[in-house]
Design a protein around this motif. Structure first.
Motif, PDB file in Angstrom:
ATOM      1  N   ASP A  65       3.847  -2.281  -9.176  1.00 34.65           N
ATOM      2  CA  ASP A  65       2.469  -2.353  -9.970  1.00 34.65           C
ATOM      3  C   ASP A  65       2.263  -3.801 -10.317  1.00 34.65           C
ATOM      4  N   GLY A  66       0.999  -4.124 -10.243  1.00 30.88           N
ATOM      5  CA  GLY A  66       0.557  -5.372 -10.575  1.00 30.88           C
ATOM      6  C   GLY A  66       0.454  -6.321  -9.454  1.00 30.88           C
ATOM      7  N   ALA A  67       0.568  -5.817  -8.310  1.00 35.66           N
ATOM      8  CA  ALA A  67       0.767  -6.771  -7.218  1.00 35.66           C
ATOM      9  C   ALA A  67      -0.654  -7.302  -6.773  1.00 35.66           C
ATOM     10  N   ILE A  68      -0.826  -8.567  -6.176  1.00 30.91           N
ATOM     11  CA  ILE A  68      -1.893  -9.181  -5.755  1.00 30.91           C
ATOM     12  C   ILE A  68      -2.076  -8.854  -4.022  1.00 30.91           C
ATOM     13  N   ILE A  69      -3.257  -8.175  -3.923  1.00 33.03           N
ATOM     14  CA  ILE A  69      -3.532  -8.007  -2.324  1.00 33.03           C
ATOM     15  C   ILE A  69      -4.607  -8.643  -2.028  1.00 33.03           C
ATOM     16  N   GLU A  70      -4.705  -9.334  -0.809  1.00 36.52           N
ATOM     17  CA  GLU A  70      -6.003 -10.188  -0.316  1.00 36.52           C
ATOM     18  C   GLU A  70      -6.461  -9.654   0.971  1.00 36.52           C
ATOM     19  N   GLY A  71      -7.711 -10.096   1.175  1.00 42.66           N
ATOM     20  CA  GLY A  71      -8.280 -10.192   2.446  1.00 42.66           C
ATOM     21  C   GLY A  71      -9.009  -8.726   2.806  1.00 42.66           C
ATOM     22  N   ASP A  72      -8.705  -8.170   3.836  1.00 38.65           N
ATOM     23  CA  ASP A  72      -9.354  -6.931   4.550  1.00 38.65           C
ATOM     24  C   ASP A  72      -8.681  -5.855   3.933  1.00 38.65           C
ATOM     25  N   LEU A  73      -7.291  -6.051   3.775  1.00 43.25           N
ATOM     26  CA  LEU A  73      -6.364  -4.870   2.716  1.00 43.25           C
ATOM     27  C   LEU A  73      -7.069  -4.637   1.412  1.00 43.25           C
ATOM     28  N   ALA A  74      -7.283  -5.718   0.885  1.00 43.84           N
ATOM     29  CA  ALA A  74      -8.036  -5.532  -0.516  1.00 43.84           C
ATOM     30  C   ALA A  74      -9.469  -4.691  -0.632  1.00 43.84           C
ATOM     31  N   GLN A  75     -10.112  -4.951   0.872  1.00 44.56           N
ATOM     32  CA  GLN A  75     -11.193  -4.142   0.755  1.00 44.56           C
ATOM     33  C   GLN A  75     -11.014  -2.874   1.099  1.00 44.56           C
ATOM     34  N   ARG A  76      -9.849  -2.360   1.660  1.00 44.60           N
ATOM     35  CA  ARG A  76      -9.477  -1.045   1.911  1.00 44.60           C
ATOM     36  C   ARG A  76      -8.883  -0.360   0.579  1.00 44.60           C
ATOM     37  N   VAL A  77      -7.985  -1.058  -0.172  1.00 44.77           N
ATOM     38  CA  VAL A  77      -7.835  -0.707  -1.400  1.00 44.77           C
ATOM     39  C   VAL A  77      -8.706  -0.326  -2.305  1.00 44.77           C
ATOM     40  N   LEU A  78      -9.987  -1.093  -2.226  1.00 48.56           N
ATOM     41  CA  LEU A  78     -10.992  -0.797  -3.247  1.00 48.56           C
ATOM     42  C   LEU A  78     -11.752   0.399  -2.796  1.00 48.56           C
ATOM     43  N   GLU A  79     -11.887   0.618  -1.269  1.00 51.41           N
ATOM     44  CA  GLU A  79     -12.428   1.898  -0.894  1.00 51.41           C
ATOM     45  C   GLU A  79     -11.560   2.951  -1.343  1.00 51.41           C
ATOM     46  N   VAL A  80     -10.426   3.078  -1.213  1.00 55.63           N
ATOM     47  CA  VAL A  80      -9.445   4.252  -1.698  1.00 55.63           C
ATOM     48  C   VAL A  80      -9.453   4.515  -3.062  1.00 55.63           C
ATOM     49  N   THR A  81      -9.597   3.269  -4.049  1.00 57.11           N
ATOM     50  CA  THR A  81      -9.788   3.562  -5.308  1.00 57.11           C
ATOM     51  C   THR A  81     -10.979   4.157  -5.663  1.00 57.11           C
ATOM     52  N   GLU A  82     -12.016   4.047  -4.879  1.00 64.53           N
ATOM     53  CA  GLU A  82     -13.341   4.831  -5.051  1.00 64.53           C
ATOM     54  C   GLU A  82     -13.380   6.316  -4.876  1.00 64.53           C
TER      55      GLU A  82
END
Length: 96
Positions: A65-82
């Protein structure tokens, strides 16, 4: 709004250069809200996993928890969050 890795052209008198912007997000899971639907760890197994009872958690390998994710993986994380039906995924975009 375009999110992810972007190249931006910056102009100065008589010259220009490129600057690369990389999206960064801070991720965590609110375990009290999680309904164990498995969406996050099915869609982004690099970041999320089943804690054993179906409840999602951020993998220790990426920082927990609290990890920093970057790049394309960050985009995928935002999509699954929505897409998360319970709103248990907490994702904060980090400004540089």
């Amino acid at each position: 709004m375009k999110i992810g890795i972007e190249w931006v052209i910056l102009f100065e008198p008589n010259k220009f250069y490129y600057r690369r912007f990389v999206m960064k997000v801070k991720v965590s899971v609110d375990k009290d809200l999680c309904t164990a639907c498995a969406l996050c760890y099915d869609e982004v197994p690099e970041v999320y996993e089943d804690s054993g009872d179906g409840i999602a958690q951020v993998k220790a390998e990426v920082g927990g928890d609290g990890a920093i994710i970057e790049g394309d993986l960050a985009q995928r994380v935002l999509e699954v969050t929505e897409e998360c039906p319970s709103g248990a995924l907490v994702t904060e975009v980090i400004e540089e």
